[in-house]
Structures are given as C-alpha cells and as structure tokens.
Design a protein around this motif. Structure first.
Motif, PDB file in Angstrom:
ATOM      1  N   GLY A 146       0.833  -1.207   0.000  1.00 19.57           N
ATOM      2  CA  GLY A 146       0.000   0.000   0.000  1.00 19.57           C
ATOM      3  C   GLY A 146       0.865   1.255   0.000  1.00 19.57           C
ATOM      4  N   MET A 147       1.931   1.248   0.809  1.00 20.67           N
ATOM      5  CA  MET A 147       2.845   2.400   0.862  1.00 20.67           C
ATOM      6  C   MET A 147       3.546   2.607  -0.479  1.00 20.67           C
ATOM      7  N   ILE A 148       3.988   1.501  -1.089  1.00 25.79           N
ATOM      8  CA  ILE A 148       4.654   1.592  -2.390  1.00 25.79           C
ATOM      9  C   ILE A 148       3.697   2.177  -3.434  1.00 25.79           C
ATOM     10  N   SER A 149       2.452   1.699  -3.424  1.00 26.51           N
ATOM     11  CA  SER A 149       1.455   2.184  -4.391  1.00 26.51           C
ATOM     12  C   SER A 149       1.175   3.668  -4.198  1.00 26.51           C
ATOM     13  N   VAL A 150       1.026   4.083  -2.923  1.00 25.72           N
ATOM     14  CA  VAL A 150       0.784   5.501  -2.630  1.00 25.72           C
ATOM     15  C   VAL A 150       1.971   6.343  -3.085  1.00 25.72           C
ATOM     16  N   GLY A 151       3.189   5.853  -2.808  1.00 27.42           N
ATOM     17  CA  GLY A 151       4.393   6.584  -3.202  1.00 27.42           C
ATOM     18  C   GLY A 151       4.476   6.791  -4.700  1.00 27.42           C
ATOM     19  N   ILE A 152       4.222   5.729  -5.467  1.00 27.14           N
ATOM     20  CA  ILE A 152       4.269   5.839  -6.930  1.00 27.14           C
ATOM     21  C   ILE A 152       3.183   6.788  -7.423  1.00 27.14           C
ATOM     22  N   TRP A 186       9.608  13.786  -2.751  1.00 28.40           N
ATOM     23  CA  TRP A 186      10.335  13.235  -1.604  1.00 28.40           C
ATOM     24  C   TRP A 186       9.429  12.345  -0.754  1.00 28.40           C
ATOM     25  N   PHE A 187       8.189  12.812  -0.542  1.00 29.67           N
ATOM     26  CA  PHE A 187       7.230  12.013   0.242  1.00 29.67           C
ATOM     27  C   PHE A 187       6.950  10.685  -0.459  1.00 29.67           C
ATOM     28  N   GLY A 188       6.710  10.758  -1.771  1.00 29.98           N
ATOM     29  CA  GLY A 188       6.438   9.536  -2.535  1.00 29.98           C
ATOM     30  C   GLY A 188       7.611   8.586  -2.524  1.00 29.98           C
ATOM     31  N   THR A 189       8.825   9.139  -2.661  1.00 29.96           N
ATOM     32  CA  THR A 189      10.034   8.304  -2.641  1.00 29.96           C
ATOM     33  C   THR A 189      10.202   7.613  -1.296  1.00 29.96           C
ATOM     34  N   ALA A 190       9.955   8.362  -0.207  1.00 28.36           N
ATOM     35  CA  ALA A 190      10.055   7.780   1.144  1.00 28.36           C
ATOM     36  C   ALA A 190       9.069   6.625   1.297  1.00 28.36           C
ATOM     37  N   CYS A 191       7.850   6.805   0.796  1.00 26.35           N
ATOM     38  CA  CYS A 191       6.839   5.735   0.875  1.00 26.35           C
ATOM     39  C   CYS A 191       7.298   4.489   0.127  1.00 26.35           C
ATOM     40  N   VAL A 192       7.871   4.681  -1.060  1.00 30.51           N
ATOM     41  CA  VAL A 192       8.314   3.545  -1.880  1.00 30.51           C
ATOM     42  C   VAL A 192       9.419   2.763  -1.186  1.00 30.51           C
ATOM     43  N   PHE A 193      10.434   3.470  -0.671  1.00 31.78           N
ATOM     44  CA  PHE A 193      11.583   2.759  -0.102  1.00 31.78           C
ATOM     45  C   PHE A 193      11.294   2.199   1.290  1.00 31.78           C
ATOM     46  N   VAL A 194      10.508   2.899   2.104  1.00 33.78           N
ATOM     47  CA  VAL A 194      10.114   2.340   3.402  1.00 33.78           C
ATOM     48  C   VAL A 194       9.241   1.110   3.176  1.00 33.78           C
ATOM     49  N   GLY A 195       8.335   1.209   2.202  1.00 35.38           N
ATOM     50  CA  GLY A 195       7.493   0.057   1.869  1.00 35.38           C
ATOM     51  C   GLY A 195       8.305  -1.131   1.402  1.00 35.38           C
ATOM     52  N   THR A 196       9.365  -0.866   0.632  1.00 30.80           N
ATOM     53  CA  THR A 196      10.250  -1.944   0.157  1.00 30.80           C
ATOM     54  C   THR A 196      10.950  -2.640   1.318  1.00 30.80           C
ATOM     55  N   PHE A 197      11.437  -1.850   2.290  1.00 30.33           N
ATOM     56  CA  PHE A 197      12.101  -2.424   3.462  1.00 30.33           C
ATOM     57  C   PHE A 197      11.117  -3.250   4.288  1.00 30.33           C
TER      58      PHE A 197
END
Length: 331
Positions: free
Chosen positions: A127-133, A297-308
């Motif tokens: 969900g975080m990755i999708s929101v980030g993208i 920056w917010f979207g990027t943070a969501c993508v990488f935190v979601g990946t971790f």
C-alpha cells in the motif's frame, strides 16, 4: 564477510550507479535511443555469456530450450518498453521510482494468478509503495501539465505523450512481475540457473530486433552525428562513448548481483540493491538537476520504506541481533 562478497557489494554500487549515469546522459542526448541501448546491451551480454557461461556452446543445458522461449518473449518486451518510455517525457527519477514498485506488481499478480496470500505487513508495505508511486506520478504530471506547450493543430500536447509514457511504464511493470512469476515456476521445476537464463534471455531475442531495424538505423545515424569527445586522444561521437559505458557497467552490475546472491544472505542482497536504487535516485536528482518537489520526496520515502517493510528487513535485523547475543553468551 569474505573478500568476494565485499567486492561484489562494491561493484554493485559502482557498476549499477554509474550505469544509471550513462543511461541519463544518453537520454539527454537522444531520448529515443532506447532500442539502440537495449540492442547493444543484449548483444554484448550474449557474447560474454556464450564465451564464459556456455563455454562456446559446449555446456549442457540445465533447462530445456522450449522453456526459455516464453521467458525470452517476456524479457524482450520488458526491456524494450522500459527504455521506450524515455521517448515520452518520462524523467529518469520517475522511471527509477516506478521500477522500484515491482514488489507491488508482483504481489498483485501473485494473488491473481497463483492464489497467494500474504500477512498484514506485506499488504501495508505494498500500500505504501502504491501511494508513493501515485504521489510521484501526480506530482510529475502536474509539472508536465504546467510546462506543456499547447498542441499544434493536428498534433498532441506534451501532457498527452507523458500519459502514454506512464501507460508504457505501467505495462512494463506488470509484465516484469509476470516474468518473475514465470521464473519462479522454472526455478521450482529445474532449480536455479541464473547465468544460463541470463544468456538465453539476452541471446534468443536478438533476431527480434530485425523488426526495429528502421528505428535502430535512424538512431545509429543520430549517434554517429553526435558531438565528438576525446577518448585517449581520439575524437569519438559522445553517444557511442555513453553506450559503451552503459553496456560495460550493465555487465558489471548484473554479474555483481549474481555474486551477491551466491555469497551473501538474502538480507544483505536486499539491503544492497535497495540502497543502490536510492543512491541512483539521489544522484540523478542533484547531478542532473531533475525537478524534485516535496511531494516527490514524500512519494520516494513511501516507496523505499514500503520496500524495506516488504522484505521484513526489520525482523531479520532483530533476529540477527539475537543470534549475535546468543553466540556471545555461549563464548
């Protein structure tokens, strides 16, 4: 950590990050050079694989040839569409962020095709990755919309072509995930043979580039006419220098990741690859002055935190700490 693993990590960062730099230089010089780049990569990796992996054709196959043809169709389409997207107003930063969403696409197709189910942490991370993208895409779309020149009569605006680029990236993202699921079935059936698969996935599609002959010739001409730069005292068209650099670093990147998968735990591989993507993104933003707003920056943070989160890195680190403490107690 042994020296081979350490060198693998170093070359992942050097090879993969420098590869992105050469790719962006190529996109700046000729945004439509995607097929020429892809063909060059496939040709060189095929030659290297034939000489080293397949030992000039003397090595016996671990997987039947017919199984590779399906994989080849997937790989050819994913590679060409990913590079094609640069011709549609897609920035390198958005391209990197989109490709980091492969976990999301893999989960969705895994649920639909294989009937897989996941724990709540996986759903939250995806969900975080999708929101980030989505946030990064909307922010980039706003930038394109504001700077878009009005469409000429009978033509289309920059924003229209940007939407086409997003559609191509989305198609490539899910096709790549489908290819990953197919590779899982091959691994389960025949075992893991990454080097052999790497060779055939690059070699067998080469005849397919005959369909792109007109495009390849057109961009070869552009490459030949590009501004020359001095290499060891010899003037060489800059696009060819960038293509050679891109192909060589691609070989280093792929082979280094292979070394990591054989020498390191999955946690180490995931950490290194994710951190490499993040560093490539940061370098692209600052070195090439790509637009990057707080929304990006917010979207990027969501993508990488979601990946971790998806990789359960926090749990693996906790287990590693417990194991270390128990080892010390025993000693």
């Amino acid at each position: 950590m042994n020296m081979k693993a350490l060198l693998g990590i170093i070359f992942v960062f050097v090879g993969c990050c420098v590869n992105v730099v050469f790719l962006e230089l190529l996109v700046v010089e000729d945004p439509g050079s995607g097929n020429l780049i892809t063909f060059s990569q496939f040709l060189i990796i095929s030659i290297e694989g034939f000489l080293i992996t397949m030992k000039c054709g003397t090595k016996e196959l671990s997987v039947p040839m017919k199984e590779y043809f399906t994989l080849v169709v997937f790989f050819f389409m994913v590679s060409t569409t990913n590079n094609m997207a640069f011709n549609y107003n897609i920035s390198m930063t958005l391209h990197l962020i989109f490709r980091a969403g492969s976990l999301m696409a893999n989960m969705v197709l895994g649920m639909i095709i294989l009937g897989k189910r996941y724990n709540m942490t996986k759903y939250i991370s995806v969900g975080m990755i999708s929101v980030g993208i989505a946030v990064c895409t909307i922010a980039s779309g706003k930038d394109i919309g504001e700077s878009s020149a009005p469409a000429v009569e009978g033509g289309f605006s920059d924003y229209f072509w940007w939407v086409c680029g997003i559609s191509i990236l989305t198609f490539a993202l899910f096709l790549s995930a489908r290819m990953g699921l197919y590779q899982e079935t091959l691994h389960a059936k025949y075992g893991k043979n990454p080097r052999e698969a790497l060779f055939f996935s690059h070699c067998l599609p080469l005849p397919g580039f005959l369909l792109l002959t007109t495009d390849l010739l057109a961009h070869t001409k552009i490459a030949n006419e590009s501004n020359p730069i001095s290499v060891l005292g010899v003037l060489v068209p800059c696009i060819w220098v960038y293509i050679v650099g891109n192909v060589l670093t691609q070989c280093i990147c792929i082979n280094s990741v292979f070394v990591l998968t054989t020498e390191c735990a999955s946690l180490t591989v995931t950490l290194v690859v994710t951190l490499r993507k993040f560093l490539s993104l940061i370098f692209s933003i600052f070195y090439f002055n790509n637009p990057f707003t707080p929304a990006h920056w917010f979207g990027t943070a969501c993508v990488f935190v979601g990946t971790f989160l998806y990789a359960d890195i926090h749990k693996l680190l906790f287990r590693e700490q417990l194991r270390t403490k128990e080892t010390k107690k025993i000693q």
